[in-house]
Design a protein around this motif. Structure first.
Motif, short mmCIF file in Angstrom:
data_model
loop_
_atom_site.label_atom_id
_atom_site.label_comp_id
_atom_site.label_asym_id
_atom_site.label_seq_id
_atom_site.Cartn_x
_atom_site.Cartn_y
_atom_site.Cartn_z
N LYS A 2 14.00 20.82 101.96
CA LYS A 2 15.06 19.99 101.38
C LYS A 2 16.27 20.89 101.09
N LEU A 34 19.06 19.62 89.20
CA LEU A 34 18.83 18.70 90.31
C LEU A 34 17.95 19.35 91.37
N CYS A 35 18.18 20.64 91.61
CA CYS A 35 17.34 21.38 92.56
C CYS A 35 15.88 21.38 92.12
N GLU A 37 14.42 19.11 90.15
CA GLU A 37 13.90 17.75 90.24
C GLU A 37 13.60 17.35 91.69
N GLN A 38 14.45 17.79 92.61
CA GLN A 38 14.34 17.37 94.00
C GLN A 38 13.56 18.37 94.86
N ILE A 40 14.43 21.40 95.84
CA ILE A 40 15.35 21.90 96.85
C ILE A 40 14.96 23.31 97.27
N VAL A 277 21.82 15.49 99.77
CA VAL A 277 20.50 16.11 99.91
C VAL A 277 19.94 15.74 101.28
N ASP A 279 16.68 15.95 103.78
CA ASP A 279 15.23 16.14 103.89
C ASP A 279 14.93 16.32 105.37
N VAL A 288 23.53 12.01 96.08
CA VAL A 288 23.00 12.01 94.72
C VAL A 288 24.17 12.19 93.75
#
Length: 401
Positions: A2, A34-35, A37-38, A40, A277, A279, A288
């Protein structure tokens, strides 16, 4: 993997006399959260890291600390030089950055990357060393291999190729490789982008660059700034762009996206900010939203009381007042300027006669260009033409420094 795509941090930028550094720290922390949570793996910053070629020491401190924050949890961070950046200054800490999984991209050849080896972690003797060893082990999940034109990021057998092309000013192009000056600037930029992507293979392929693109071939202003979308290579799965401050999908095939700036930097910019973002497993692209930073608000007022009412109403913003009433007294002007939300005052009319006069000292280049264009052609300039003018002014300012 990601990948988070953002751009145009403009660290050190001010709005009138207001510093944005605290907000810029906040938005970097928001990006780091955010990184997490996602989940990344790679953070791409597509140019204009700083606002000027010679940033303040405070702006550089925010940059270095911010890159380390984003690189936590073993993430790779790639910061590309835009037209506002001095690539040599941006890359001054490159040997240290490489060891942290941070790629400072101000050149064309990255083949030396990956040569540094981290020492094996020793058995920890304290909680701090446990944390350090854990961070080390996380970093081993990702491996960055350099090439001419960009880097490959490896993780658990997956491969993402990222071509890295800083803003292709004439001076930079001439340093990257020998130029054929029988070709136009557009053609040479197209060649540079294609060369950078030559190492692409059957992995997920990304081009990260900083350009001003337009969908209309006729809008290219002598090849100086505006470039046609046709310069983009077809071999990329995703093209991460910087330079335009609003989110914009400039091309669907190939998919080329301006992520926009994470903060609002001009009164005529869009207020909603976001990051993109990617994927690679799902081959999906998602916008986002971001929450950090004050908004910039321009509002009209016709008397002193209305000025204070508007400032109170937009108390959490940076406010530019366009004042068209009777002249303000010195005390009234002082009261307005002392309000926490006040950022700028533009007097749009005087009581002497019916003719309206405009104070231009407080206007930005874009607003002055709007006024000139309307007075000359009786119509509003296109967004591409206006952006090209602003970019040209920035180029001239940089050359004058």
């Amino acid at each position: 993997m990601k990948i988070l795509h953002t751009a145009d941090l403009h660290l050190g930028k001010r709005i009138s006399k207001a510093s944005r550094l605290e907000e810029q720290c906040d938005v970097i922390r928001e990006l780091a959260n955010l990184c997490d949570e996602q989940n990344i793996d790679v953070v791409l910053i597509a140019g204009d890291i700083f606002d000027t070629f010679v940033p303040s020491s405070e702006a550089e401190r925010v940059f270095y600390r911010g890159m380390l924050t984003l690189a936590e949890r073993g993430r790779a961070v790639i910061a590309l030089a835009g037209n506002h950046d001095d690539e040599r200054r941006l890359c001054a800490a490159k040997p240290l950055a490489d060891l942290q999984g941070i790629v400072l991209a101000g050149e064309f050849d990255y083949s030396a990357l990956g040569g540094e080896a981290l020492t094996e972690p020793v058995p920890p003797a304290s909680l701090f060393e446990v944390a350090a060893a854990s961070d080390y082990l996380r970093k081993q999940r990702l491996k960055i291999v350099g090439h001419t034109g960009g880097v490959t990021v490896l993780k658990d057998g997956e491969r993402v190729n990222i071509a890295l092309v800083p803003y292709p000013a004439e001076s930079r192009l001439s340093r990257w490789y020998e130029q054929d000056y029988n070709k136009t600037y557009d053609e040479r930029v197209k060649e540079a982008l294609a060369r950078a992507c030559e190492f692409f293979d059957d992995g997920y392929n990304i081009l990260c660059t900083h350009l001003f693109l337009t969908k209309s071939e006729a809008d290219s202003l002598g090849g100086l700034v505006a470039l046609p979308v046709s310069v983009l290579p077809e071999s990329a799965d995703y093209i991460a762009l910087g330079h335009v401050h609003k989110r914009l999908v400039i091309s669907k095939s190939p998919l080329a996206v301006y992520s926009g700036s994470p903060l609002q930097y001009a009164y005529d910019e869009v207020r909603a900010k976001s990051v993109t973002v990617i994927d690679t497993a799902k081959r999906s692209v998602e916008s986002v939203p971001l929450e950090s930073g004050k908004k910039l608000t321009e509002t009209d007022a016709d008397n002193f009381d209305e000025c204070l009412q508007k400032l109170d109403f937009f108390k959490d913003d940076y406010v530019r007042l366009k004042y068209g009433g009777e002249p303000l007294s010195r005390d009234e002007t002082a009261a307005i300027k002392s309000h926490p939300a006040f950022n700028d005052l533009v007097v749009t009319a005087t009581v002497r006669g019916a003719a309206e006069t405009v104070r231009r000292a407080h206007l930005g280049e874009g607003e002055i260009f709007d006024m000139y264009y309307k007075s000359r052609y009786n119509e509003t300039p296109s967004a591409e033409l206006k952006a090209a003018f602003i970019e040209l002014m920035e180029e001239l300012k940089s050359e004058a420094r």
